[in-house]
Design an enzyme around this catalytic site. Structure first.
Site, PDB file in Angstrom:
ATOM      1  N   LYS A  32       0.843  -1.200   0.000  1.00 24.45           N
ATOM      2  CA  LYS A  32       0.000   0.000   0.000  1.00 24.45           C
ATOM      3  C   LYS A  32       0.874   1.245   0.000  1.00 24.45           C
ATOM      4  O   LYS A  32       1.742   1.416   0.851  1.00 24.45           O
ATOM      5  CB  LYS A  32      -0.903   0.029   1.238  1.00 24.45           C
ATOM      6  CG  LYS A  32      -1.795   1.270   1.293  1.00 24.45           C
ATOM      7  CD  LYS A  32      -2.864   1.149   2.374  1.00 24.45           C
ATOM      8  CE  LYS A  32      -2.448   1.693   3.713  1.00 24.45           C
ATOM      9  NZ  LYS A  32      -2.483   3.152   3.820  1.00 24.45           N
ATOM     10  N   ASP A  59      -3.344   4.293  -2.182  1.00 24.20           N
ATOM     11  CA  ASP A  59      -4.338   4.776  -1.211  1.00 24.20           C
ATOM     12  C   ASP A  59      -4.275   6.301  -1.118  1.00 24.20           C
ATOM     13  O   ASP A  59      -3.768   6.854  -0.152  1.00 24.20           O
ATOM     14  CB  ASP A  59      -4.057   4.125   0.148  1.00 24.20           C
ATOM     15  CG  ASP A  59      -5.110   4.477   1.187  1.00 24.20           C
ATOM     16  OD1 ASP A  59      -6.231   4.870   0.795  1.00 24.20           O
ATOM     17  OD2 ASP A  59      -4.807   4.360   2.386  1.00 24.20           O
ATOM     18  N   LYS A  61      -7.161   8.192  -1.660  1.00 24.36           N
ATOM     19  CA  LYS A  61      -8.517   8.618  -1.249  1.00 24.36           C
ATOM     20  C   LYS A  61      -9.000   9.835  -2.031  1.00 24.36           C
ATOM     21  O   LYS A  61      -9.234  10.919  -1.493  1.00 24.36           O
ATOM     22  CB  LYS A  61      -8.559   8.917   0.264  1.00 24.36           C
ATOM     23  CG  LYS A  61      -8.201   7.723   1.134  1.00 24.36           C
ATOM     24  CD  LYS A  61      -8.427   7.995   2.609  1.00 24.36           C
ATOM     25  CE  LYS A  61      -8.078   6.811   3.479  1.00 24.36           C
ATOM     26  NZ  LYS A  61      -6.635   6.494   3.549  1.00 24.36           N
ATOM     27  N   HIS A  63     -11.255  12.539  -3.820  1.00 21.78           N
ATOM     28  CA  HIS A  63     -12.549  13.156  -3.493  1.00 21.78           C
ATOM     29  C   HIS A  63     -12.587  14.495  -4.213  1.00 21.78           C
ATOM     30  O   HIS A  63     -11.926  15.449  -3.801  1.00 21.78           O
ATOM     31  CB  HIS A  63     -12.653  13.359  -1.974  1.00 21.78           C
ATOM     32  CG  HIS A  63     -13.993  13.884  -1.523  1.00 21.78           C
ATOM     33  ND1 HIS A  63     -14.324  14.003  -0.202  1.00 21.78           N
ATOM     34  CD2 HIS A  63     -15.078  14.287  -2.220  1.00 21.78           C
ATOM     35  CE1 HIS A  63     -15.561  14.483  -0.097  1.00 21.78           C
ATOM     36  NE2 HIS A  63     -16.027  14.665  -1.319  1.00 21.78           N
ATOM     37  N   ASP A  64     -13.354  14.565  -5.309  1.00 22.55           N
ATOM     38  CA  ASP A  64     -13.387  15.798  -6.102  1.00 22.55           C
ATOM     39  C   ASP A  64     -14.605  15.723  -7.016  1.00 22.55           C
ATOM     40  O   ASP A  64     -15.429  14.807  -6.880  1.00 22.55           O
ATOM     41  CB  ASP A  64     -12.073  15.917  -6.904  1.00 22.55           C
ATOM     42  CG  ASP A  64     -11.655  17.370  -7.121  1.00 22.55           C
ATOM     43  OD1 ASP A  64     -12.523  18.168  -7.528  1.00 22.55           O
ATOM     44  OD2 ASP A  64     -10.482  17.695  -6.892  1.00 22.55           O
ATOM     45  N   THR A  68     -12.841  15.161 -12.508  1.00 25.48           N
ATOM     46  CA  THR A  68     -11.465  15.185 -11.986  1.00 25.48           C
ATOM     47  C   THR A  68     -11.079  13.830 -11.407  1.00 25.48           C
ATOM     48  O   THR A  68      -9.973  13.329 -11.632  1.00 25.48           O
ATOM     49  CB  THR A  68     -11.344  16.301 -10.923  1.00 25.48           C
ATOM     50  OG1 THR A  68     -11.668  17.528 -11.548  1.00 25.48           O
ATOM     51  CG2 THR A  68      -9.947  16.383 -10.341  1.00 25.48           C
ATOM     52  N   THR A 123     -11.977   6.392  10.451  1.00 23.45           N
ATOM     53  CA  THR A 123     -12.104   5.915  11.838  1.00 23.45           C
ATOM     54  C   THR A 123     -11.651   6.979  12.844  1.00 23.45           C
ATOM     55  O   THR A 123     -11.853   6.833  14.035  1.00 23.45           O
ATOM     56  CB  THR A 123     -11.316   4.604  12.057  1.00 23.45           C
ATOM     57  OG1 THR A 123     -10.028   4.759  11.470  1.00 23.45           O
ATOM     58  CG2 THR A 123     -12.015   3.432  11.438  1.00 23.45           C
ATOM     59  N   ARG A 214       2.745  -1.500  10.797  1.00 20.96           N
ATOM     60  CA  ARG A 214       3.799  -1.633  11.804  1.00 20.96           C
ATOM     61  C   ARG A 214       4.144  -3.063  12.222  1.00 20.96           C
ATOM     62  O   ARG A 214       5.331  -3.342  12.453  1.00 20.96           O
ATOM     63  CB  ARG A 214       3.455  -0.738  13.010  1.00 20.96           C
ATOM     64  CG  ARG A 214       3.668   0.731  12.683  1.00 20.96           C
ATOM     65  CD  ARG A 214       2.954   1.657  13.636  1.00 20.96           C
ATOM     66  NE  ARG A 214       1.502   1.628  13.390  1.00 20.96           N
ATOM     67  CZ  ARG A 214       0.626   2.422  13.999  1.00 20.96           C
ATOM     68  NH1 ARG A 214       1.048   3.298  14.886  1.00 20.96           N
ATOM     69  NH2 ARG A 214      -0.662   2.341  13.713  1.00 20.96           N
TER      70      ARG A 214
HETATM   71  O1  C5P Z   1       0.702   0.225  11.196  1.00 22.94           O
HETATM   72  P1  C5P Z   1      -0.725  -0.222  11.020  1.00 22.94           P
HETATM   73  O2  C5P Z   1      -0.861  -1.713  10.796  1.00 22.94           O
HETATM   74  O3  C5P Z   1      -1.641   0.289  12.108  1.00 22.94           O
HETATM   75  O4  C5P Z   1      -1.143   0.481   9.657  1.00 22.94           O
HETATM   76  C1  C5P Z   1      -2.453   0.443   9.183  1.00 22.94           C
HETATM   77  C2  C5P Z   1      -2.537   1.181   7.869  1.00 22.94           C
HETATM   78  O5  C5P Z   1      -3.905   1.244   7.494  1.00 22.94           O
HETATM   79  C3  C5P Z   1      -2.042   2.626   7.907  1.00 22.94           C
HETATM   80  O6  C5P Z   1      -1.521   2.941   6.607  1.00 22.94           O
HETATM   81  C4  C5P Z   1      -3.294   3.405   8.199  1.00 22.94           C
HETATM   82  O7  C5P Z   1      -3.250   4.714   7.697  1.00 22.94           O
HETATM   83  C5  C5P Z   1      -4.336   2.594   7.446  1.00 22.94           C
HETATM   84  N1  C5P Z   1      -5.700   2.742   7.952  1.00 22.94           N
HETATM   85  C6  C5P Z   1      -6.060   2.446   9.252  1.00 22.94           C
HETATM   86  N2  C5P Z   1      -7.349   2.597   9.662  1.00 22.94           N
HETATM   87  C7  C5P Z   1      -8.277   3.046   8.812  1.00 22.94           C
HETATM   88  C8  C5P Z   1      -7.934   3.343   7.492  1.00 22.94           C
HETATM   89  C9  C5P Z   1      -6.626   3.183   7.091  1.00 22.94           C
HETATM   90  O8  C5P Z   1      -5.225   2.033  10.032  1.00 22.94           O
HETATM   91  N3  C5P Z   1      -9.521   3.151   9.218  1.00 22.94           N
END
Ligand code: C5P
Length: 235
Positions: A32, A59, A61, A63-64, A68, A123, A214
């Site tokens: 990603k 990713d 996202k 929005h427009d 576009t 979220t 992570r």
């Molecule tokens: O490090 P971690 O496993 O928490 O990363 C989760 C990834 O998913 C990050 O890139 C985060 O921005 C993305 N993400 C998220 N929760 C969401 C939407 C996207 O953790 N609701």
């Protein structure tokens, strides 16, 4: 079984991202690329990641206005990404234009149409945030409303949290694809993720793809971490 692991490359530079990608590519299905990496590394990062053989999830996202977004989607398809995101709150016409653009561009290139994934309610937003915006103030109800609008606008997939997964699966057509972040194996800190599922639970709950950041990129040995997660899904 197709490998459903998407590694979130939440890293600042192309060099770091490509090093990590090469290390973990044998054990994952996709990478990603989010706003930070794309803006700092540029579109060439997609080509470099595709060179590992894995799919790419862009990713950004979008929005427009529909025109576009359609053009941005076409440009993403030409970069050879296999999944990309748009905000459902952009509305029906925007979602229809995005999906049509993905299909037309892929058809003209004779490649598989990428999954255009709808993002419902971030979220990070709660009842207070939604109240300030006006309209629906309950995040769960707004997620359902936008998810149903996404389906009727022709989208074939959604990004959703582990908490939303089971409800959306029960509500929407069975062929929908779900990309789910908030995955933790239990062996590492939850970090800022409040409600997590482990990889097996998420697949059992109906996730098509798992976004894992992570637990892989911050692990002492990322390849070993990715391999362990993939093994837990296949054994
Ligand atoms: O490090 P971690 O496993 O928490 O990363 C989760 C990834 O998913 C990050 O890139 C985060 O921005 C993305 N993400 C998220 N929760 C969401 C939407 C996207 O953790 N609701």
């Amino acid at each position: 079984m197709r490998n459903p692991i998407i590694v979130a490359l939440d890293l600042a530079t192309a060099a770091e991202a490509v090093d990590l990608a090469q290390e973990v590519a044998p054990f994952v299905g996709a990478f990603k690329v989010g706003k930070e990496l794309f803006v700092s590394a540029g579109p060439r990062i997609i080509e470099q990641l595709r060179g590992t053989g894995a799919s790419v999830f862009l990713d950004l996202k979008f929005h427009d206005i529909p025109n576009t977004v359609a053009k941005a989607v076409a440009a993403a398809v030409r970069l050879d990404v296999q999944m990309l995101t748009i905000h459902c709150s952009g509305g029906r016409q925007m979602m229809e234009a995005a999906e049509a653009s993905a299909q037309e561009t892929a058809d003209s290139l004779r490649i598989k149409t990428p999954l255009v994934l709808g993002v419902t309610v971030l979220t990070s937003m709660d009842t207070g945030t939604l109240s300030e915006l006006g309209g629906e103030t309950d995040p769960a109800r707004q997620v359902e409303r936008l998810a149903q609008l996404a389906v009727s606008s022709g989208l074939r997939g959604l990004v959703c949290s582990p908490r939303e997964l089971i409800r959306l699966r029960s509500l929407l057509p069975p062929e929908m694809n779900y990309v789910t972040p908030g995955i933790r194996t239990g062996a590492e800190p939850a970090d800022d993720q409040k409600r997590t599922l482990n990889p097996i639970e998420a697949i059992q709950a109906g996730a098509t793809w798992l976004v894992i950041g992570r637990p892989i990129y911050a692990a002492k040995n990322p390849a070993e971490a990715a391999q362990r997660i993939w093994a837990s899904l296949t054994n």
